[in-house]
Scaffold this motif. Structure first.
Motif, mmCIF file in Angstrom:
data_model
loop_
_atom_site.group_PDB
_atom_site.id
_atom_site.type_symbol
_atom_site.label_atom_id
_atom_site.label_comp_id
_atom_site.label_asym_id
_atom_site.label_seq_id
_atom_site.Cartn_x
_atom_site.Cartn_y
_atom_site.Cartn_z
ATOM 1 N N ILE A 383 0.864 -1.173 0.000
ATOM 2 C CA ILE A 383 0.000 0.000 0.000
ATOM 3 C C ILE A 383 0.899 1.221 0.000
ATOM 4 O O ILE A 383 1.743 1.389 0.884
ATOM 5 N N VAL A 384 0.744 2.087 -1.014
ATOM 6 C CA VAL A 384 1.642 3.227 -1.174
ATOM 7 C C VAL A 384 0.856 4.531 -1.016
ATOM 8 O O VAL A 384 -0.354 4.577 -1.235
ATOM 9 N N ALA A 385 1.572 5.579 -0.646
ATOM 10 C CA ALA A 385 0.965 6.911 -0.489
ATOM 11 C C ALA A 385 0.768 7.544 -1.857
ATOM 12 O O ALA A 385 1.695 7.585 -2.659
ATOM 13 N N PRO A 386 -0.428 8.058 -2.159
ATOM 14 C CA PRO A 386 -0.663 8.671 -3.483
ATOM 15 C C PRO A 386 0.008 10.019 -3.648
ATOM 16 O O PRO A 386 0.227 10.467 -4.766
ATOM 17 N N ASN A 387 0.319 10.693 -2.549
ATOM 18 C CA ASN A 387 0.990 11.991 -2.616
ATOM 19 C C ASN A 387 1.738 12.229 -1.315
ATOM 20 O O ASN A 387 1.574 11.492 -0.332
ATOM 21 N N GLY A 388 2.576 13.258 -1.317
ATOM 22 C CA GLY A 388 3.314 13.589 -0.119
ATOM 23 C C GLY A 388 2.476 14.397 0.848
ATOM 24 O O GLY A 388 1.632 15.193 0.452
ATOM 25 N N GLY A 389 2.704 14.201 2.142
ATOM 26 C CA GLY A 389 1.951 14.932 3.147
ATOM 27 C C GLY A 389 1.990 14.223 4.482
ATOM 28 O O GLY A 389 2.935 13.477 4.793
ATOM 29 N N VAL A 390 0.944 14.455 5.276
ATOM 30 C CA VAL A 390 0.836 13.891 6.612
ATOM 31 C C VAL A 390 -0.283 12.855 6.624
ATOM 32 O O VAL A 390 -1.353 13.074 6.043
ATOM 33 N N VAL A 391 -0.046 11.729 7.281
ATOM 34 C CA VAL A 391 -1.074 10.698 7.416
ATOM 35 C C VAL A 391 -2.130 11.229 8.389
ATOM 36 O O VAL A 391 -1.870 11.361 9.590
ATOM 37 N N SER A 392 -3.321 11.554 7.858
ATOM 38 C CA SER A 392 -4.378 12.140 8.685
ATOM 39 C C SER A 392 -5.261 11.086 9.331
ATOM 40 O O SER A 392 -5.827 11.318 10.399
ATOM 41 N N VAL A 402 -10.359 -5.826 3.457
ATOM 42 C CA VAL A 402 -10.755 -4.668 2.648
ATOM 43 C C VAL A 402 -10.966 -5.125 1.214
ATOM 44 O O VAL A 402 -10.353 -6.094 0.747
ATOM 45 N N GLY A 403 -11.826 -4.404 0.510
ATOM 46 C CA GLY A 403 -12.089 -4.692 -0.889
ATOM 47 C C GLY A 403 -11.385 -3.711 -1.799
ATOM 48 O O GLY A 403 -10.845 -2.694 -1.347
ATOM 49 N N PRO A 404 -11.387 -3.972 -3.105
ATOM 50 C CA PRO A 404 -10.742 -3.043 -4.044
ATOM 51 C C PRO A 404 -11.443 -1.688 -4.056
ATOM 52 O O PRO A 404 -12.669 -1.617 -4.111
ATOM 53 N N GLY A 405 -10.671 -0.612 -3.971
ATOM 54 C CA GLY A 405 -11.221 0.732 -3.979
ATOM 55 C C GLY A 405 -11.722 1.217 -2.634
ATOM 56 O O GLY A 405 -12.207 2.342 -2.529
ATOM 57 N N MET A 406 -11.607 0.386 -1.591
ATOM 58 C CA MET A 406 -12.077 0.798 -0.273
ATOM 59 C C MET A 406 -11.035 1.702 0.389
ATOM 60 O O MET A 406 -9.852 1.374 0.421
ATOM 61 N N PRO A 407 -11.429 2.883 0.903
ATOM 62 C CA PRO A 407 -10.449 3.750 1.559
ATOM 63 C C PRO A 407 -9.935 3.116 2.843
ATOM 64 O O PRO A 407 -10.715 2.659 3.679
ATOM 65 N N VAL A 408 -8.616 3.114 2.996
ATOM 66 C CA VAL A 408 -8.009 2.543 4.194
ATOM 67 C C VAL A 408 -7.226 3.591 4.977
ATOM 68 O O VAL A 408 -6.934 3.400 6.156
ATOM 69 N N ALA A 409 -6.848 4.713 4.331
ATOM 70 C CA ALA A 409 -6.111 5.775 5.013
ATOM 71 C C ALA A 409 -6.277 7.055 4.214
ATOM 72 O O ALA A 409 -6.740 7.051 3.065
ATOM 73 N N ILE A 410 -5.906 8.185 4.824
ATOM 74 C CA ILE A 410 -5.968 9.497 4.180
ATOM 75 C C ILE A 410 -4.641 10.196 4.397
ATOM 76 O O ILE A 410 -4.116 10.244 5.513
ATOM 77 N N VAL A 411 -4.092 10.742 3.293
ATOM 78 C CA VAL A 411 -2.848 11.517 3.339
ATOM 79 C C VAL A 411 -3.189 12.945 2.925
ATOM 80 O O VAL A 411 -3.780 13.174 1.866
ATOM 81 N N THR A 412 -2.814 13.912 3.761
ATOM 82 C CA THR A 412 -3.145 15.320 3.530
ATOM 83 C C THR A 412 -1.875 16.132 3.404
ATOM 84 O O THR A 412 -0.987 16.037 4.249
ATOM 85 N N ALA A 413 -1.808 16.940 2.353
ATOM 86 C CA ALA A 413 -0.681 17.857 2.171
ATOM 87 C C ALA A 413 -0.971 19.138 2.939
ATOM 88 O O ALA A 413 -2.112 19.549 3.092
ATOM 89 N N GLY A 414 0.070 19.790 3.438
ATOM 90 C CA GLY A 414 -0.094 21.000 4.225
ATOM 91 C C GLY A 414 -0.189 22.231 3.352
ATOM 92 O O GLY A 414 0.015 22.196 2.144
ATOM 93 N N GLY A 415 -0.502 23.368 4.000
ATOM 94 C CA GLY A 415 -0.554 24.643 3.289
ATOM 95 C C GLY A 415 -1.952 24.976 2.818
ATOM 96 O O GLY A 415 -2.877 24.166 2.867
#
Length: 592
Positions: A383-392, A402-415
């Motif tokens: 499981i890889v991060a789609p973008n740089g940021g903070v794990v929210s 989990v199934g395909p396409g199911m959200p398992v985490a959220i990564v948020t960029a700052g600013g």
């Protein structure tokens, strides 16, 4: 016994007196309280009436007309901000991306924690290996077969391309050598040394010089009577024999100048005296034709021989010039053909290299696909991060399926660069304009107010019947992503509200109000209206905050009337007020 009965009667009488006294006192107390309550209510009503009359101008207290002030009514205070319109919104971020695996599995492990900063493509977790089903094994076999076929094809293509490119490179070198030899034979514009074998063009140039020089040497003694040609600076001092140009004396004066130019051009061994040579032959022949024979100095036979010599030299000189031109044209054609041929060969080489590179890229892509499928089938899935940021957020624990396409985490960029306020603007209010400044508050934080600038409003309604719009914060804010907010339109930029009873309708159905100027003059003002909320109506154009207007106009009001006179006209002669209808009067509001 009688005494007992007498005592009993006296006791009853005494108790009746006390009961009467108590009842009387109770009645008196109730009466006093009732009077006090009635007085308080009456006094409160009178205060309310006075307050209603004093909304805009103290002069309204003298009569029944009520003057209102735009902005003092129907504006709500939210978060210490006065606003006529507000609507819900949500803080979103374009860099707030969900992590969604593309296949099913069980969470085996998380490599990061909430609040940890990650970079794009970083492995943050792992899924379990899927079950080894026949379908998956067949898919892996097909991928491996495609990869093997691509590898065999690229090997054959590499061998063919290498040989073909070598052949084309050799053909290019041979073409260059052949064209160079042709160019060398034809000659170049560069100077040629005496020891170098003259090329065709150079030889023809030399021949043209020889013909012109020889003709001048042979004809000069016959025309000038001198065996030796003088220096160039002395050419103009001598004249041809008298019999030359006897018929046309103007040719005698031009021959010396033409002869001087031809001799001057002959000094340059690398140049062809084309212009001066042709002019010399033309002038000399004309001069000979305009001459007459003289038995003493020039016989008829000698004159004819001179003419024949000049004509033959001219023809030979022109023929050599033509050959030089043809050779130069041929040389230019060789150069053009050489460029075209070499360009075609280079294009063929480039096409082969392109085809080889594309095939190699296809093989690399199939290798990656095979390794990815193989890793997914035979091993765990990263499981890889789609973008740089903070794990929210991490929404699934190890061991959960989990199934395909199911959200398992959220990564948020700052600013604030990609942080937006997305809102739904009701469709029954005047849409705010792009660039308008809005106020944003958080539920529960009424004093925490942020400013945002509207950057776009949709042109159609969504499923909820509202306009979608986006705004950006004007300053950096630390509000969390995903919270619900309240968006407030500024009181100055939003529409204002007035009493519904104050609207009058002019000819053509144009809504207006009786406005009051600073000099207490009453005048008609056209307005553009919107929503009707209770006893208030929204005004888009025509009035602004602070303007005064008559809330309950009557038919007796006239244009440019003083406010005091308007108030007096509402009272009849016998002192009774002529009150308007509750709705403002149907006569002033046709069609409502």
């Amino acid at each position: 016994m009688k005494e007992k009965l007498r005592n009993l009667m006296q006791n009853i009488k005494s108790r009746q007196t006390w009961a009467i006294a108590i009842v009387a006192a109770s009645v008196l107390t109730v009466a006093v309280v009732g009077v006090f309550i009635f007085y308080s209510v009456s006094k409160g009503d009178s205060r309310n009436i006075e307050n209603d009359r004093s909304l805009g101008n103290n002069n309204s207290n003298d009569g029944n007309l009520v003057v209102g002030v735009v902005g003092k009514e129907n504006s709500s205070i939210i978060g210490n901000i006065a606003s006529n319109n507000s609507w819900p919104g949500e803080i979103i971020s374009l860099d707030n991306l969900q992590v969604q695996p593309d296949r099913e599995g069980t969470i085996l492990q998380w490599y990061v924690r909430i609040g940890e900063r990650v970079y794009a493509g970083q492995v943050i977790g792992k899924l379990s290996r899927p079950p080894q089903t026949p379908e998956m094994i067949s898919m892996l076999s097909e991928k491996f077969e495609d990869l093997s076929s691509a590898r065999a094809s690229i090997a054959a293509l590499r061998t063919y391309a290498a040989k073909r490119i070598l052949q084309l490179q050799q053909l290019r070198a041979d073409t260059e050598n052949s064209n160079k030899q042709k160019m060398d034979l034809l000659g170049s514009t560069a100077p040629v040394s005496e020891n170098f074998l003259l090329s065709s063009i150079e030889s023809k140039k030399k021949l043209a010089q020889v013909i012109l020089r020889g003709s001048i040497i042979d004809t000069f003694p016959m025309m000038y009577g001198q065996t030796r040609i003088p220096p160039l600076e002395l050419i103009y001092s001598i004249q041809p024999k008298p019999m030359f140009g006897a018929i046309d004396s103007s040719l005698r004066n031009t021959l010396s100048g033409v002869l001087s130019d031809a001799l001057s051009d002959l000094k340059d061994e690398n140049a062809v005296p084309e212009k001066s040579g042709l002019l010399y032959f033309d002038t000399a022949i004309k001069l000979a034709n305009a001459s007459v024979a003289d038995p003493e100095t020039l016989s008829e036979e000698s004159l004819e021989s001179l003419k024949k010599m000049l004509i033959e030299d001219q023809s030979e000189f022109i023929e050599v010039l033509g050959e030089i031109k043809n050779m130069e044209f041929e040389r230019a054609d060789i150069q053009r053909e050489s460029i075209d041929t070499l360009a075609e060969i280079d294009a063929m080489i480039a096409e082969l290299e392109k085809e080889l590179a594309m095939s190699e890229g296809e093989v690399i892509a199939k290798e990656k696909a095979y390794e990815s499928v193989k890793g997914s089938i035979t091993g765990g899935y990263s499981i890889v991060a789609p973008n740089g940021g903070v794990v929210s957020s991490i929404m699934k624990k190890p061991g959960e399926f989990v199934g395909p396409g199911m959200p398992v985490a959220i990564v948020t960029a700052g600013g604030n660069d990609n942080k937006l306020i997305r809102m739904r603007i009701p469709n029954n209010i005047q849409k705010p304009k792009t660039g308008e400044l809005l106020s944003i508050i958080r539920p529960g934080f009424r004093t925490d107010v942020q400013k945002a600038r509207l950057i776009g409003v949709g042109s159609s309604l969504d499923n909820d019947g509202s306009y979608m719009a986006d705004a950006v914060f004007t300053e950096l804010t630390e509000w969390p992503i995903g919270i619900s907010v309240r968006v407030l339109a500024s009181l100055n930029s939003s529409a204002v509200f007035i009493k519904h009873s104050s609207v009058i309708w002019k000819e053509g159905g144009m809504p207006s109000v009786w406005a009051v100027s600073e000099a207490d003059r009453v005048f008609t003002k056209k307005i553009t209206i919107g929503r009707i909320l209770g006893d208030s109506i929204e005004v888009y154009e025509g009035l602004k905050n602070g303007d005064r207007y008559i809330i309950n106009p009557t038919q007796n009001i006239r244009e440019d009337m003083l406010l005091g006179d308007a108030i007096k006209t509402t009272v009849s002669k016998d002192g009774e007020a002529t009150l308007p209808d509750k709705s403002g009067g149907h006569e002033n509001m046709p069609g409502m």
